[in-house]
Design a protein around this motif. Sequence first.
Motif, PDB file in Angstrom:
ATOM      1  N   ARG A 128       0.828  -1.203   0.000  1.00 12.08           N
ATOM      2  CA  ARG A 128       0.000   0.000   0.000  1.00 12.08           C
ATOM      3  C   ARG A 128       0.867   1.260   0.000  1.00 12.08           C
ATOM      4  O   ARG A 128       2.049   1.197   0.367  1.00 12.08           O
ATOM      5  CB  ARG A 128      -0.978   0.014   1.171  1.00 12.08           C
ATOM      6  N   ILE A 155      -5.035  10.559  -8.141  1.00 15.14           N
ATOM      7  CA  ILE A 155      -5.500   9.206  -7.809  1.00 15.14           C
ATOM      8  C   ILE A 155      -4.795   8.193  -8.718  1.00 15.14           C
ATOM      9  O   ILE A 155      -4.322   7.144  -8.269  1.00 15.14           O
ATOM     10  CB  ILE A 155      -7.046   9.130  -7.920  1.00 15.14           C
ATOM     11  N   LEU A 159      -2.462   5.343  -7.188  1.00 15.93           N
ATOM     12  CA  LEU A 159      -2.723   3.924  -7.440  1.00 15.93           C
ATOM     13  C   LEU A 159      -1.540   3.300  -8.174  1.00 15.93           C
ATOM     14  O   LEU A 159      -1.073   2.208  -7.833  1.00 15.93           O
ATOM     15  CB  LEU A 159      -4.005   3.733  -8.257  1.00 15.93           C
ATOM     16  N   CYS A 162       1.428   1.976  -6.305  1.00 17.74           N
ATOM     17  CA  CYS A 162       1.290   0.688  -5.595  1.00 17.74           C
ATOM     18  C   CYS A 162       1.705  -0.475  -6.479  1.00 17.74           C
ATOM     19  O   CYS A 162       1.778  -1.601  -6.020  1.00 17.74           O
ATOM     20  CB  CYS A 162      -0.184   0.453  -5.241  1.00 17.74           C
ATOM     21  N   ILE A 188      -4.173  10.364   0.379  1.00 20.80           N
ATOM     22  CA  ILE A 188      -4.694   9.299  -0.497  1.00 20.80           C
ATOM     23  C   ILE A 188      -4.096   7.971  -0.048  1.00 20.80           C
ATOM     24  O   ILE A 188      -2.889   7.748  -0.156  1.00 20.80           O
ATOM     25  CB  ILE A 188      -4.338   9.558  -1.974  1.00 20.80           C
ATOM     26  N   ASN A 189      -4.952   7.115   0.488  1.00 17.37           N
ATOM     27  CA  ASN A 189      -4.524   5.774   0.926  1.00 17.37           C
ATOM     28  C   ASN A 189      -4.849   4.789  -0.176  1.00 17.37           C
ATOM     29  O   ASN A 189      -6.021   4.579  -0.496  1.00 17.37           O
ATOM     30  CB  ASN A 189      -5.293   5.377   2.190  1.00 17.37           C
ATOM     31  N   SER A 190      -3.834   4.153  -0.747  1.00 14.87           N
ATOM     32  CA  SER A 190      -4.045   3.210  -1.856  1.00 14.87           C
ATOM     33  C   SER A 190      -3.549   1.831  -1.473  1.00 14.87           C
ATOM     34  O   SER A 190      -2.597   1.691  -0.703  1.00 14.87           O
ATOM     35  CB  SER A 190      -3.267   3.646  -3.101  1.00 14.87           C
ATOM     36  N   GLN A 191      -4.186   0.832  -2.078  1.00 20.02           N
ATOM     37  CA  GLN A 191      -3.728  -0.534  -1.807  1.00 20.02           C
ATOM     38  C   GLN A 191      -3.939  -1.432  -3.021  1.00 20.02           C
ATOM     39  O   GLN A 191      -4.827  -1.183  -3.839  1.00 20.02           O
ATOM     40  CB  GLN A 191      -4.463  -1.127  -0.607  1.00 20.02           C
ATOM     41  N   SER A 203      -7.340  -0.034  -5.147  1.00 18.40           N
ATOM     42  CA  SER A 203      -8.379   0.887  -4.668  1.00 18.40           C
ATOM     43  C   SER A 203      -7.750   1.943  -3.769  1.00 18.40           C
ATOM     44  O   SER A 203      -6.634   1.759  -3.255  1.00 18.40           O
ATOM     45  CB  SER A 203      -9.469   0.128  -3.904  1.00 18.40           C
ATOM     46  N   CYS A 204      -8.462   3.032  -3.616  1.00 16.39           N
ATOM     47  CA  CYS A 204      -7.952   4.084  -2.722  1.00 16.39           C
ATOM     48  C   CYS A 204      -9.097   4.932  -2.180  1.00 16.39           C
ATOM     49  O   CYS A 204     -10.222   4.872  -2.681  1.00 16.39           O
ATOM     50  CB  CYS A 204      -6.947   4.985  -3.449  1.00 16.39           C
ATOM     51  N   GLU A 217     -13.549   8.131  -3.392  1.00 18.56           N
ATOM     52  CA  GLU A 217     -13.155   6.722  -3.355  1.00 18.56           C
ATOM     53  C   GLU A 217     -12.948   6.301  -4.802  1.00 18.56           C
ATOM     54  O   GLU A 217     -13.675   6.759  -5.690  1.00 18.56           O
ATOM     55  CB  GLU A 217     -14.247   5.866  -2.731  1.00 18.56           C
TER      56      GLU A 217
END
Length: 232
Positions: A128, A155, A159, A162, A188-191, A203-204, A217
């Motif tokens: 992530r 975004i 993404l 990752c 922005i948290n992405s995984q 997704s993030c 999202e």
Amino acid sequence: MLRSCTAGLRSIWALRGRREGAPRLSMDLQPARRLFSTEKVIHKDWALPNPSWSKDLKLLFDQFMKKCEDGSWERLPSYKRRSTQESEDFKTYFLDPKLVEEAQLFTRGFEDGLGFEYVIFKNNDEKRTVCLFQGGPYLQGVPGLLHGGAMATMIDIALGSCTGGAVMTANLNINFKRPVPLCSVVVINSQLDKLEGRKLFLSCNVRSVDEKTLYSEATGLFIKLDPEKSST
Ligand SMILES: CC/C=C\C/C=C\C/C=C\CCCCCCCC(=O)SCCNC(=O)CCNC(=O)[C@H](O)C(C)(C)COP(=O)(O)OP(=O)(O)OC[C@H]1O[C@@H](n2cnc3c(N)ncnc32)[C@H](O)[C@@H]1OP(=O)(O)O
């Protein structure tokens, strides 16, 4: 928020000794060649604090740099241009190879503070990344708000960070839930959710610094490039 943004801009322009903030645009690449021809500029890592960074952005940056100390997280450097090897990996063939030499990542094409200010931290074990992003005044859409296309760009990059390696975005699906105030900082948290052959499903979410506001999202499908195929 906007007032502090404008004040910040004034000080940036004052530092540069000019009030015309807009970089000159020209189809002629000669000026760009002159501007970016020194090794120092080409290899400058742009994912580091500069005077335009807000207190929030600096604070979060420091917190994540601390997390990097035990090796669980790493800060991803960011350059204006891809290396020759990276361009080879992407197997893209341009009509004018000289253009590739002069081209640069468009999120790094603005002067400090005016466009995309961001840094990405990656946790390889957890697959992530966390992207800290401050969208500057040249990214305005609806007055006072960040343009949705600018958010989509970040975004995409978040993404993509990752994935690692040579991939391209095949599908990006974004739900814009709340407007992002211009010059504010978002996280922005992405995984990576799933890997299926050459397909990477990611997704993030995009949140405010205090995590109270969910701005967006998104999901993305990235495809690992097939070395046997040309991408153009
Ligand atoms: C990218 C980030 C990289 C690194 C990040 C590192 C650091 C971060 C910091 C900075 C990085 C900067 C990142 C910049 C990010 C920019 C990303 C972009 O903007 S890319 C530009 C926009 N995208 C495109 O232009 C892509 C155009 N499409 C294509 O070129 C091709 O369609 C493709 C995606 C390359 C796939 O073509 P292929 O011929 O290689 O594969 P296929 O056989 O067609 O498909 C394989 C597999 O995938 C499924 N699939 C393909 N597309 C889709 C789709 N849109 N929706 C659903 N599924 C799709 C296809 O069905 C196949 O599935 P399978 O049969 O099950 O194998």
